[in-house]
Design a protein around this motif. Structure first.
Motif: not given
Length: 346
Positions: A45, A305, A317
């Protein structure tokens, strides 16, 4: 993989320890016992910043669209941005068709490149309803997004974010059919450009995760996906106008899929994100307010998450701060700190 699960690739060759072998190989090149430098694996991420997080500063002209990439990098150390079309010049000016004061889009790309900032997507609002029951208006909405696809392509984005909106007076099935038609036609135009058309849960029936998932399934194109937003699951918001709120929620009252609270009538946000993640090409981490421990009081970020990870999603994100108790910069930093902490916990 999450930050606490990073794996590093190392290679080393043990020194030969048998005296005879060392003697026999004395003329061979020596083999170092030092381990090679670890090669870091990219994290699952990365954080991007949604421009709407700074909408008050932009509207007050304390910040411009052209300033946004540099401001994001210098203020937060974030190297990816999500633009909002309303903060651009007119789409035609954006594309340099009738430029005012130079080629706007080239200037914007230059700002991104010079500051090492990746343009991720453009959020497109007020371009017409892709599910409009009037065929001509629906076609105009589809074609109205073309300029933004061109802009996204030029900037190096992977997607434009659109809305699945129709006429709320129609039944959900009819609205779904109309939205699927508009989305499919727009996605067909975007596909040769290598771009995605992604839909956010953004009010009305689109804030029903099950409904939107069915629409995306009906479109059935790889480049038509979702942008699950942690907080946009209200089909009707209570903003203090009792008459308007009553009218907005009337089509959904009595449906057990929705729960009413002080903020309005909404869909279960965790269920909704879970339903939309199979189509996700981005994730929007919506935040409003925080407790003394830095946790968002409306949404369990760790739980969200975990849903994101369980779906197998990797990528950006996006921070979208909309609170009022903290200033925009402070709120973005609080959301960033929370995300960075949560990334290591799931």
């Amino acid at each position: 993989m999450s930050f606490n699960r990073r794996r590093f690739i190392t290679s080393s060759t043990a020194a030969l320890t048998t005296g005879g072998i060392l003697s026999a190989c004395s003329e061979s090149p020596s083999v170092s016992s030092e381990p090679a430098s670890p090669e870091a694996v990219e994290p699952d991420y990365k954080i991007s910043l949604a421009q709407w997080s700074l909408h008050r500063a932009l509207r007050a002209e304390e910040l411009t669209n052209l300033d946004f990439p540099k401001f994001t990098k210098e203020t937060f150390g974030i190297e990816a941005v999500e633009f909002v079309n309303s903060f651009f010049a007119d789409p035609h000016d954006t594309l340099g068709i009738q430029p005012k004061g130079g080629d706007y889009l080239k200037n914007l790309k230059q700002q991104c490149d010079e500051n090492g900032v990746k343009a991720v997507l453009i959020m497109c609002d007020r371009v017409g309803r892709l599910g409009d029951p009037d065929a001509d208006k629906r076609s105009a909405a589809v074609e109205g997004h073309y300029a933004w696809l061109d802009a996204a392509k030029f900037l190096g984005c992977h997607s434009i974010r659109v809305n699945a909106a129709s006429d709320g007076k129609l039944n959900p099935e009819k609205q779904a059919d109309l939205c699927a038609d508009g989305l499919k036609r727009l996605s067909e135009h975007a596909a040769p450009m290598g771009l995605n058309v992604i839909v956010e849960n953004h009010g009305g029936l689109s804030s029903n995760g099950s409904w939107l998932a069915k629409v995306l399934s009906s479109v059935g194109m790889d480049n038509c996906g979702s942008l699950p937003d942690y907080g946009n699951f209200y089909v009707a918001k209570n903003r203090g106008n009792a008459e308007k709120y009553a009218n907005d929620k009337a089509p959904y009252e009595g449906d057990p899929a929705y729960i009413e609270d002080s903020a309005g009538l909404g869909y279960d946000r965790y269920k909704g994100v879970e339903e939309l993640m199979p189509f996700a090409k981005g994730v929007s981490a919506k935040a409003h307010d925080f407790d003394d421990n830095g946790n968002e009081i409306n949404t369990d970020f760790e739980r969200m998450m975990q849903i994101v990870r369980d779906a197998g999603y990797t990528g950006y994100v996006g921070i979208e701060y909309e609170g009022k108790n903290l200033g925009e910069v402070e709120g973005i930093k609080a959301t960033q700190a929370l995300l960075e902490r949560v990334f290591t916990a799931v």
